[in-house]
Scaffold this motif. Structure first.
Motif, PDB file in Angstrom:
ATOM      1  N   MET A  31       3.028  12.005   8.629  1.00 53.73           N
ATOM      2  CA  MET A  31       3.676  10.933   7.882  1.00 53.73           C
ATOM      3  C   MET A  31       5.177  10.884   8.181  1.00 53.73           C
ATOM      4  N   TYR A  32       5.797  12.053   8.227  1.00 48.90           N
ATOM      5  CA  TYR A  32       7.231  12.090   8.506  1.00 48.90           C
ATOM      6  C   TYR A  32       7.513  11.629   9.942  1.00 48.90           C
ATOM      7  N   THR A  33       6.670  12.038  10.883  1.00 52.05           N
ATOM      8  CA  THR A  33       6.864  11.613  12.269  1.00 52.05           C
ATOM      9  C   THR A  33       6.790  10.098  12.389  1.00 52.05           C
ATOM     10  N   LEU A  34       5.836   9.478  11.695  1.00 47.16           N
ATOM     11  CA  LEU A  34       5.740   8.021  11.734  1.00 47.16           C
ATOM     12  C   LEU A  34       6.993   7.361  11.166  1.00 47.16           C
ATOM     13  N   SER A  35       7.583   7.984  10.155  1.00 49.63           N
ATOM     14  CA  SER A  35       8.783   7.400   9.543  1.00 49.63           C
ATOM     15  C   SER A  35       9.985   7.462  10.480  1.00 49.63           C
ATOM     16  N   THR A  36       9.939   8.308  11.509  1.00 47.94           N
ATOM     17  CA  THR A  36      11.019   8.349  12.493  1.00 47.94           C
ATOM     18  C   THR A  36      10.837   7.307  13.590  1.00 47.94           C
ATOM     19  N   TRP A  37       9.709   6.607  13.543  1.00 47.68           N
ATOM     20  CA  TRP A  37       9.427   5.589  14.555  1.00 47.68           C
ATOM     21  C   TRP A  37       9.521   4.160  14.024  1.00 47.68           C
ATOM     22  N   TYR A  38       9.250   3.965  12.736  1.00 53.29           N
ATOM     23  CA  TYR A  38       9.098   2.608  12.225  1.00 53.29           C
ATOM     24  C   TYR A  38       9.996   2.362  11.015  1.00 53.29           C
ATOM     25  N   THR A  39      10.343   1.101  10.837  1.00 52.86           N
ATOM     26  CA  THR A  39      11.133   0.699   9.685  1.00 52.86           C
ATOM     27  C   THR A  39      10.223   0.602   8.463  1.00 52.86           C
ATOM     28  N   LYS A  40      10.837   0.410   7.277  1.00 54.76           N
ATOM     29  CA  LYS A  40      10.024   0.345   6.059  1.00 54.76           C
ATOM     30  C   LYS A  40       9.120  -0.879   6.057  1.00 54.76           C
ATOM     31  N   GLN A  41       9.505  -1.936   6.777  1.00 53.55           N
ATOM     32  CA  GLN A  41       8.645  -3.116   6.854  1.00 53.55           C
ATOM     33  C   GLN A  41       7.422  -2.855   7.730  1.00 53.55           C
ATOM     34  N   LEU A 199     -12.346   2.582   6.194  1.00 54.61           N
ATOM     35  CA  LEU A 199     -11.408   2.018   7.170  1.00 54.61           C
ATOM     36  C   LEU A 199     -10.997   0.582   6.816  1.00 54.61           C
ATOM     37  N   PRO A 200     -11.938  -0.351   6.599  1.00 51.91           N
ATOM     38  CA  PRO A 200     -11.498  -1.689   6.182  1.00 51.91           C
ATOM     39  C   PRO A 200     -10.838  -1.707   4.813  1.00 51.91           C
ATOM     40  N   VAL A 201     -11.219  -0.769   3.925  1.00 55.71           N
ATOM     41  CA  VAL A 201     -10.609  -0.722   2.595  1.00 55.71           C
ATOM     42  C   VAL A 201      -9.127  -0.399   2.686  1.00 55.71           C
ATOM     43  N   ILE A 202      -8.767   0.639   3.447  1.00 57.36           N
ATOM     44  CA  ILE A 202      -7.350   1.003   3.545  1.00 57.36           C
ATOM     45  C   ILE A 202      -6.555  -0.063   4.282  1.00 57.36           C
ATOM     46  N   LEU A 203      -7.189  -0.713   5.270  1.00 56.87           N
ATOM     47  CA  LEU A 203      -6.485  -1.781   5.980  1.00 56.87           C
ATOM     48  C   LEU A 203      -6.259  -2.977   5.068  1.00 56.87           C
ATOM     49  N   LEU A 204      -7.227  -3.288   4.199  1.00 58.12           N
ATOM     50  CA  LEU A 204      -7.089  -4.399   3.266  1.00 58.12           C
ATOM     51  C   LEU A 204      -5.926  -4.157   2.311  1.00 58.12           C
ATOM     52  N   PHE A 205      -5.867  -2.980   1.698  1.00 61.87           N
ATOM     53  CA  PHE A 205      -4.791  -2.701   0.752  1.00 61.87           C
ATOM     54  C   PHE A 205      -3.431  -2.625   1.449  1.00 61.87           C
ATOM     55  N   SER A 212       2.644  -8.821  -0.086  1.00 67.06           N
ATOM     56  CA  SER A 212       3.229  -8.984  -1.413  1.00 67.06           C
ATOM     57  C   SER A 212       4.546  -8.232  -1.589  1.00 67.06           C
ATOM     58  N   SER A 213       4.776  -7.220  -0.713  1.00 69.63           N
ATOM     59  CA  SER A 213       5.942  -6.323  -0.846  1.00 69.63           C
ATOM     60  C   SER A 213       5.953  -5.628  -2.213  1.00 69.63           C
ATOM     61  N   LYS A 214       4.785  -5.471  -2.826  1.00 65.52           N
ATOM     62  CA  LYS A 214       4.633  -4.797  -4.117  1.00 65.52           C
ATOM     63  C   LYS A 214       3.823  -3.512  -3.902  1.00 65.52           C
ATOM     64  N   ARG A 215       4.483  -2.518  -3.346  1.00 67.81           N
ATOM     65  CA  ARG A 215       3.752  -1.296  -2.999  1.00 67.81           C
ATOM     66  C   ARG A 215       3.251  -0.567  -4.242  1.00 67.81           C
ATOM     67  N   HIS A 263       0.666   4.534  -0.690  1.00 69.52           N
ATOM     68  CA  HIS A 263       1.350   5.539  -1.506  1.00 69.52           C
ATOM     69  C   HIS A 263       2.293   6.380  -0.652  1.00 69.52           C
ATOM     70  N   ASN A 264       1.844   6.770   0.544  1.00 70.79           N
ATOM     71  CA  ASN A 264       2.684   7.575   1.422  1.00 70.79           C
ATOM     72  C   ASN A 264       3.932   6.828   1.885  1.00 70.79           C
ATOM     73  N   SER A 265       3.767   5.565   2.236  1.00 69.88           N
ATOM     74  CA  SER A 265       4.943   4.793   2.655  1.00 69.88           C
ATOM     75  C   SER A 265       5.845   4.489   1.470  1.00 69.88           C
ATOM     76  N   TRP A 266       5.269   4.264   0.296  1.00 72.08           N
ATOM     77  CA  TRP A 266       6.046   3.944  -0.912  1.00 72.08           C
ATOM     78  C   TRP A 266       6.979   5.089  -1.276  1.00 72.08           C
ATOM     79  N   ILE A 267       6.468   6.304  -1.299  1.00 69.34           N
ATOM     80  CA  ILE A 267       7.314   7.428  -1.689  1.00 69.34           C
ATOM     81  C   ILE A 267       8.389   7.703  -0.639  1.00 69.34           C
ATOM     82  N   GLN A 268       8.095   7.449   0.633  1.00 64.53           N
ATOM     83  CA  GLN A 268       9.104   7.665   1.673  1.00 64.53           C
ATOM     84  C   GLN A 268      10.245   6.654   1.557  1.00 64.53           C
TER      85      GLN A 268
END
Length: 288
Positions: A31-41, A199-205, A212-215, A263-268
């Motif tokens: 999770m931390y490695t991904l945060s060094t590659w991508y913006t919050k959007q 897999l489709p469930v996590i992609l849907l959410f 919505s930008s409502k994490r 949840h992981n992106s929200w807390i980061q």
């Protein structure tokens, strides 16, 4: 992770204890490695895609395990030893590959594919990733301040509540299906269905969160949907036949972790530094 350690110690399985300790850092580190590659959007959808690998592996592992158990007695090894050998060697090979070839973050040079066009027509670099690599040393005081920050407790509690039910459920789902009257091979195959539906469930959410930008709201909705599935399972479990029970268990498995990538992106995103982000993701991902 602590669930597996407690289970292993209760069964006297020291090797399982060390397995739980060894795997503990994988998800927080990823999770931390991904945060060094991508913006919050960009981060939420990428984390959801990352979990495709995790839950896709969860879907394949029962089938692979059933196949490896048929090697019981070959070369003087038990079936469970074949599982540890084959899956362990694969994990070691992948870790060496990632260590040698995965860069810590997106490269500094900006290409035409990594740039935006400014209003004046010139090229400007992309926004900085969410978490530029931080210090190599994290002081204990920062760890304490992060853990005692009451604003982060909802993150930690949410993960604890979900995984307290989901971890044992997925661990014992094959045994539960066998008790319903299915053979071991069919039980393993049916276990894969719930993980594939994840897999489709996590992609849907993740898509809902990005649109919505409502994490926070998306996380609560996803957890509430899982809660509804658990309640229906509890009410209907003794009112349906084995196929109905199979469907209920499968639905619970599919809906349990729809909240997790968001949840992981929200807390980061809510952390102020890369060091704080490291600690928060580690606790939020592995506190059960």
């Amino acid at each position: 992770m602590l669930f597996y350690i407690r289970l292993a110690l209760a069964n006297g399985s020291v090797h399982k204890t060390f397995l739980g300790l060894a795997e503990a850092g994988y998800i927080p580190g990823a999770m931390y490695t991904l945060s060094t590659w991508y913006t919050k959007q960009e981060l939420t959808k990428r984390i959801a895609i990352f979990f495709f690998g995790m839950f896709g592996g969860t879907a394949i592992s029962p089938l692979l395990g059933a196949a490896l158990l048929k090697l019981d007695g070959k070369c003087g090894l038990f079936g469970w030893q074949w599982i540890f050998l084959v899956e362990g060697l694969f994990s070691i090979a992948v870790s060496i590959f990632l260590f040698c070839f995965l860069p810590e973050r997106r490269g500094v040079p900006v290409t035409s594919n990594q740039a935006n066009i400014s209003d004046s027509g010139g090229i400007r670099p992309m926004k900085e990733p969410l978490a530029p690599p931080g210090k190599t040393h994290i002081p204990f005081r920062l760890v304490w301040n992060t853990l005692t920050d009451i604003r982060k407790w909802p993150h930690f509690i949410a993960t604890g509540c979900v995984f307290a039910t989901w971890s044992p459920l997925t661990t014992y789902t094959p045994s539960i299906f066998v008790e319903l009257g299915f053979t071991r091979s069919k039980a393993n195959a049916f276990c894969a269905i719930g993980s594939l539906l994840t897999l489709p469930v996590i992609l849907l959410f993740a898509w809902i969160s990005d649109k919505s930008s409502k994490r926070g709201l998306t996380v609560m909705v996803a957890i509430f949907v899982y809660l509804i599935a658990l309640v229906i399972l509890r009410i209907m479990m003794h009112r349906v036949d084995k196929w109905g029970k199979l469907g209920l268990w499968t639905a619970v498995n599919a809906l349990a972790v729809g909240y997790h990538p968001i949840h992981n992106s929200w807390i980061q995103i809510n952390c102020q530094s890369s060091e704080e982000r490291n600690i928060s993701v580690a606790v939020a991902s592995k506190n059960v």
